[in-house]
Design a protein around this motif. Structure first.
Motif, mmCIF file in Angstrom:
data_model
loop_
_atom_site.group_PDB
_atom_site.id
_atom_site.type_symbol
_atom_site.label_atom_id
_atom_site.label_comp_id
_atom_site.label_asym_id
_atom_site.label_seq_id
_atom_site.Cartn_x
_atom_site.Cartn_y
_atom_site.Cartn_z
ATOM 1 N N PRO A 48 0.960 -1.062 -0.158
ATOM 2 C CA PRO A 48 0.146 -0.116 0.069
ATOM 3 C C PRO A 48 0.702 1.207 -0.050
ATOM 4 C CG PRO A 48 0.122 -0.909 2.246
ATOM 5 C CD PRO A 48 0.959 -1.932 1.163
ATOM 6 N N ASN A 49 0.361 2.343 -0.396
ATOM 7 C CA ASN A 49 0.830 3.547 -0.295
ATOM 8 C C ASN A 49 0.533 4.247 1.036
ATOM 9 O OD1 ASN A 49 2.024 4.236 -2.905
ATOM 10 N ND2 ASN A 49 0.061 4.312 -3.672
ATOM 11 N N PHE A 50 1.644 4.048 1.969
ATOM 12 C CA PHE A 50 1.440 4.201 3.381
ATOM 13 C C PHE A 50 1.928 5.643 3.743
ATOM 14 C CE2 PHE A 50 5.158 1.768 2.569
ATOM 15 C CZ PHE A 50 6.280 2.430 3.082
ATOM 16 N N ASP A 51 2.032 6.329 2.744
ATOM 17 C CA ASP A 51 2.330 7.963 3.230
ATOM 18 C C ASP A 51 1.812 8.711 4.365
ATOM 19 O OD1 ASP A 51 2.161 7.224 0.189
ATOM 20 O OD2 ASP A 51 3.355 8.983 -0.143
ATOM 21 N N ALA A 52 0.137 8.156 4.389
ATOM 22 C CA ALA A 52 -0.322 9.010 5.584
ATOM 23 C C ALA A 52 -0.147 8.432 6.937
ATOM 24 C CB ALA A 52 -1.950 8.600 5.568
ATOM 25 N N LEU A 53 0.852 7.352 6.963
ATOM 26 C CA LEU A 53 1.331 6.604 8.376
ATOM 27 C C LEU A 53 2.653 7.464 8.849
ATOM 28 C CD1 LEU A 53 0.486 2.906 7.854
ATOM 29 C CD2 LEU A 53 -0.868 4.512 8.834
ATOM 30 N N LEU A 54 3.193 8.473 8.107
ATOM 31 C CA LEU A 54 4.344 8.858 8.189
ATOM 32 C C LEU A 54 4.228 10.272 9.080
ATOM 33 C CD1 LEU A 54 6.362 8.393 5.034
ATOM 34 C CD2 LEU A 54 6.215 7.120 6.907
ATOM 35 N N THR A 55 3.845 10.109 10.435
ATOM 36 C CA THR A 55 3.439 11.009 11.262
ATOM 37 C C THR A 55 4.711 11.673 12.240
ATOM 38 O OG1 THR A 55 2.637 9.874 12.703
ATOM 39 C CG2 THR A 55 1.206 10.166 11.236
ATOM 40 N N ASN A 56 4.247 12.299 13.186
ATOM 41 C CA ASN A 56 5.217 12.936 14.178
ATOM 42 C C ASN A 56 5.338 11.897 15.309
ATOM 43 O OD1 ASN A 56 6.088 15.112 12.659
ATOM 44 N ND2 ASN A 56 4.128 16.406 13.441
ATOM 45 N N LYS A 57 4.674 10.696 15.119
ATOM 46 C CA LYS A 57 4.531 10.044 16.238
ATOM 47 C C LYS A 57 6.002 9.304 16.727
ATOM 48 C CE LYS A 57 2.390 5.876 18.281
ATOM 49 N NZ LYS A 57 1.223 4.907 18.059
ATOM 50 N N VAL A 58 6.424 9.148 17.980
ATOM 51 C CA VAL A 58 7.418 8.655 18.446
ATOM 52 C C VAL A 58 7.059 7.467 19.001
ATOM 53 C CG1 VAL A 58 9.844 8.849 19.769
ATOM 54 C CG2 VAL A 58 8.742 10.831 18.446
ATOM 55 N N ALA A 59 7.547 6.372 18.805
ATOM 56 C CA ALA A 59 7.162 5.014 19.651
ATOM 57 C C ALA A 59 7.831 4.767 20.975
ATOM 58 C CB ALA A 59 7.738 3.795 18.573
ATOM 59 N N THR A 60 9.193 5.313 21.271
ATOM 60 C CA THR A 60 9.649 5.227 22.540
ATOM 61 C C THR A 60 10.876 6.296 22.726
ATOM 62 O OG1 THR A 60 10.257 3.685 24.190
ATOM 63 C CG2 THR A 60 11.211 3.418 22.063
ATOM 64 N N GLN A 61 11.280 6.293 23.881
ATOM 65 C CA GLN A 61 12.343 7.123 24.154
ATOM 66 C C GLN A 61 13.307 6.541 25.028
ATOM 67 O OE1 GLN A 61 11.582 11.071 26.080
ATOM 68 N NE2 GLN A 61 9.485 10.962 25.460
ATOM 69 N N LEU A 62 14.392 6.920 24.763
ATOM 70 C CA LEU A 62 15.750 6.594 25.505
ATOM 71 C C LEU A 62 15.784 7.308 27.134
ATOM 72 C CD1 LEU A 62 18.772 6.846 23.145
ATOM 73 C CD2 LEU A 62 17.678 4.796 23.873
ATOM 74 N N ASN A 63 15.854 6.460 27.951
ATOM 75 C CA ASN A 63 16.060 7.416 29.306
ATOM 76 C C ASN A 63 17.403 8.102 29.336
ATOM 77 O OD1 ASN A 63 13.885 5.975 30.854
ATOM 78 N ND2 ASN A 63 15.000 4.042 30.417
ATOM 79 N N LEU A 64 17.329 9.335 29.628
ATOM 80 C CA LEU A 64 18.231 10.377 29.489
ATOM 81 C C LEU A 64 19.030 10.511 30.762
ATOM 82 C CD1 LEU A 64 16.947 13.486 27.571
ATOM 83 C CD2 LEU A 64 18.143 11.468 26.633
ATOM 84 N N SER A 65 20.183 10.691 30.948
ATOM 85 C CA SER A 65 20.902 10.954 32.080
ATOM 86 C C SER A 65 20.292 12.049 32.899
ATOM 87 C CB SER A 65 22.398 11.249 31.754
ATOM 88 O OG SER A 65 22.699 12.571 31.143
ATOM 89 N N ASN A 66 20.668 11.979 34.191
ATOM 90 C CA ASN A 66 20.206 12.995 35.030
ATOM 91 C C ASN A 66 20.469 14.538 34.835
ATOM 92 O OD1 ASN A 66 19.172 11.061 36.875
ATOM 93 N ND2 ASN A 66 20.849 11.096 37.994
#
Length: 582
Positions: free
Chosen positions: A553-571
């Motif tokens: 499929p042409n999945f252009d519409a799925l290329l959003t600003n959503k971030v699946a997960t983050q790293l834990n940053l240092s203090n």
């Protein structure tokens, strides 16, 4: 509250997923990410770790496959072909396990441990004095490679979905030394260093240890308790899909082993080939039935992924593209050496890099431009058509057209790389639940390795049969026409097979410098005829890829600003206030 034993498995699964998380798996849009996140030491350091891990993983195949003969001559004889076969087998089984298990238990220690495992395997192989020991080391190198080839979801989940293509392109730059120039590097090691082929493994040790150090210092993704709250690891271990794992490992290993043994160790019609293929295939069928019918809190292979058209079509196109890569990664260096090199070993090493360089450049170009072009289905159809036509045109090449052959191979490889840069991210963009990003990408990667192994087996069978025919007819006919006797022809061909030099061949009765020139040309023509059959075969794979690409499929519409997960940053890095967003 009902007892744990009374709960249906699907309720337990739902409760697991609903546990409170200190760092949510789906963190939302990019504007919810701390301002300094993408510039933090942990994010940048993790990127370098992923890139160097991929460099080590691609090197485990790209640097070793071109020098199998040299390794065999150094410490053999032995079943040297197993050195490349065990790599692809271990990679195939490892990708699904790394993806699914790191989805469940957290990624950090899988990737630190995986890179250290690669360093151990490379160390064993580098000091080996027999072929079986090198193969044993390569088993660990192949398993370790599953972490490097997991780059698509490891970096993909850390950036917005619309950046996943570009993030992959950046990682590909890091893998260029081995993925692109592996053949030239390993050939140079053989020609110009005292340790020879062992330096290929020394380089893998350095790369794997560096990646492990970077992961240890910078890679802090959500851990188990951040994924599952106060739930216990032992509860998840107890409910793990062990039956599915057994069926998966047994099925995939036996199926690939049977294919690999056919025509090399055992005849195709022997029980040693037929039994593993049938048993392995039966285990894989049983795996799919079990995963579909059993109530498993965390299935190894979620069946619902195979109801997703975008995932299935993308995974199959990815696999067919890899079939071209793995076959050409072996066939083209051999063709360059046998048809075009004329004894220039280093030239053959450089020419052999064209497939790897083309694939990597295509991945970089595609990762950079694919999103901006859009219409992914039509990009794929165009790219597959270009690669199929280019490889098909290779059938017109002769020993007198090295530049044409090099250009066509490079063009085909670049198109395949570009296509792969689209369908690999598509395998984790098209899924409904980003919590399964590792599982989905791992399954796609294992399918890629399994199908490419089947394709490589087909290529190998076709090439071996054709080489036997052309070498046994074209060369004797040319030498006989030049006036060489039957006994001298047999001695000459035996000498060439043994690697005799022109000086040694000239000692055969009736052999002159002119005869050697005629014989050299005859071998080039015979090999060119044999390789021509391979390129005809590639047209069939290209045609199949075109058909499947129509369902992406042409999945252009799925290329959003959503971030699946983050790293834990240092203090220190986390001191940025929640009001300071990207």
């Amino acid at each position: 509250m009902a007892s744990e034993e009374a709960k249906p498995a699907e309720v337990e699964y739902d409760e697991y997923r609903q546990q409170a998380c200190a760092v949510p798996l789906a963190t939302g849009d990019i504007d919810e990410v701390p301002k300094n996140y993408f510039y933090s030491a942990r994010f940048i350091g993790s990127g370098f770790a992923i890139a160097i891990n991929l460099l080590a993983s691609t090197g485990g195949f790209a640097m070793v496959a071109p020098i199998l003969t040299e390794i065999d001559e150094s410490i053999g004889p032995g079943s040297i072909i197993w050195l490349s076969l065990v790599y692809t087998m271990m990679l195939a089984i490892g990708l699904t396990l790394v993806g699914q298990m790191s989805d469940v238990f957290g990624r950090r220690y899988f990737f630190i441990g995986g890179t250290l495992l690669g360093a151990v395997g490379a160390t064993i192989a580098s000091r080996a004095q027999t072929i079986p020991v090198v193969i044993g080391g390569e088993v660990l190198v192949g398993l370790s490679a599953a972490t490097g080839y997991s780059y698509a979801f490891v970096i993909g989940e850390l950036v917005p979905m619309k950046w996943r293509f570009l993030a992959n392109a950046v990682i590909f730059w890091g893998s260029m030394p081995t993925a692109g120039f592996g053949s030239a590097i390993s050939t140079a090691f053989v020609l110009y260093t005292e340790q020879g082929w062992r330096w290929a493994y020394y380089l893998l040790i350095i790369a794997n240890v560096t990646a492990a150090a970077l992961y240890s210092l910078f890679y802090f993704p959500p851990n188990f308790h951040q994924k599952h709250g106060t739930d216990s690891i032992m509860r998840w271990v107890k409910n793990y899909d062990y039956i599915g794992m057994f069926l998966y490992l047994a099925g995939l290993l036996l199926f690939i082993l049977g294919l690999s043994w056919g025509g090399s160790i055992y005849p195709w019609k022997s029980a040693g080939v037929i039994a593993p293929i049938i048993i392995g295939f039966s285990c894989l069928v049983a795996l799919m039935l079990y995963e579909a019918k059993a109530n498993i809190p965390e299935p190894l292979v979620p069946i619902h992924l195979f109801k997703n058209r975008g995932f299935v079509a993308s995974a199959i196109v990815l696999s067919l593209g890899a079939s071209v890569y793995y076959s050409q990664a072996i066939v083209w260096p051999s063709m360059a050496a046998n048809v075009y090199a004329n004894g220039r070993a280093m030239w053959a090493g450089w020419a052999g890099t064209l497939v790897g360089i083309g694939i990597t450049i295509g991945e970089i170009i595609g990762g950079t431009l694919a999103k901006h072009i859009g219409k992914f289905k039509y990009q794929l159809l165009t790219l597959i058509t270009i690669s199929t036509i280019s490889l098909g045109a290779m059938t017109t090449c002769t020993p007198d057209t090295p530049k044409t052959a090099m250009g066509l191979v490079f063009l085909a490889s670049t198109a395949v790389g570009w296509a792969e840069s689209i369908v690999l991210p598509a395998c984790n963009i098209c899924i409904e639940d980003q919590n399964e990003i590792g599982t989905a990408t791992g399954i796609a990667g294992s399918l890629r390795s399994a199908i490419s192994t089947v394709a490589s087996t087909i290529y190998s069978v076709v090439l071996t049969a054709r080489e036997t025919t052309t070498l046994s007819t074209v060369v004797p006919a040319a030498l006989s026409q030049a006036g060489l006797s039957t006994s001298s022809i047999e001695a000459y061909m035996a000498g060439v097979s043994a690697g005799d030099t022109s000086v040694e061949l000239s000692k055969i009765s009736g052999v002159t410098s002119e005869i050697i020139a005629i014989g050299t040309r005859a071998y080039q023509v015979a090999y060119a005829d044999a390789y021509r059959t391979i390129f005809f075969t590639s047209i069939a794979f290209g045609g199949l890829a075109l058909v499947v690409a129509m369902f992406v499929p042409n999945f252009d519409a799925l290329l959003t600003n959503k971030v699946a997960t983050q790293l834990n940053l240092s203090n220190k890095e986390a001191n940025v206030t929640n009001n300071e967003k990207v």
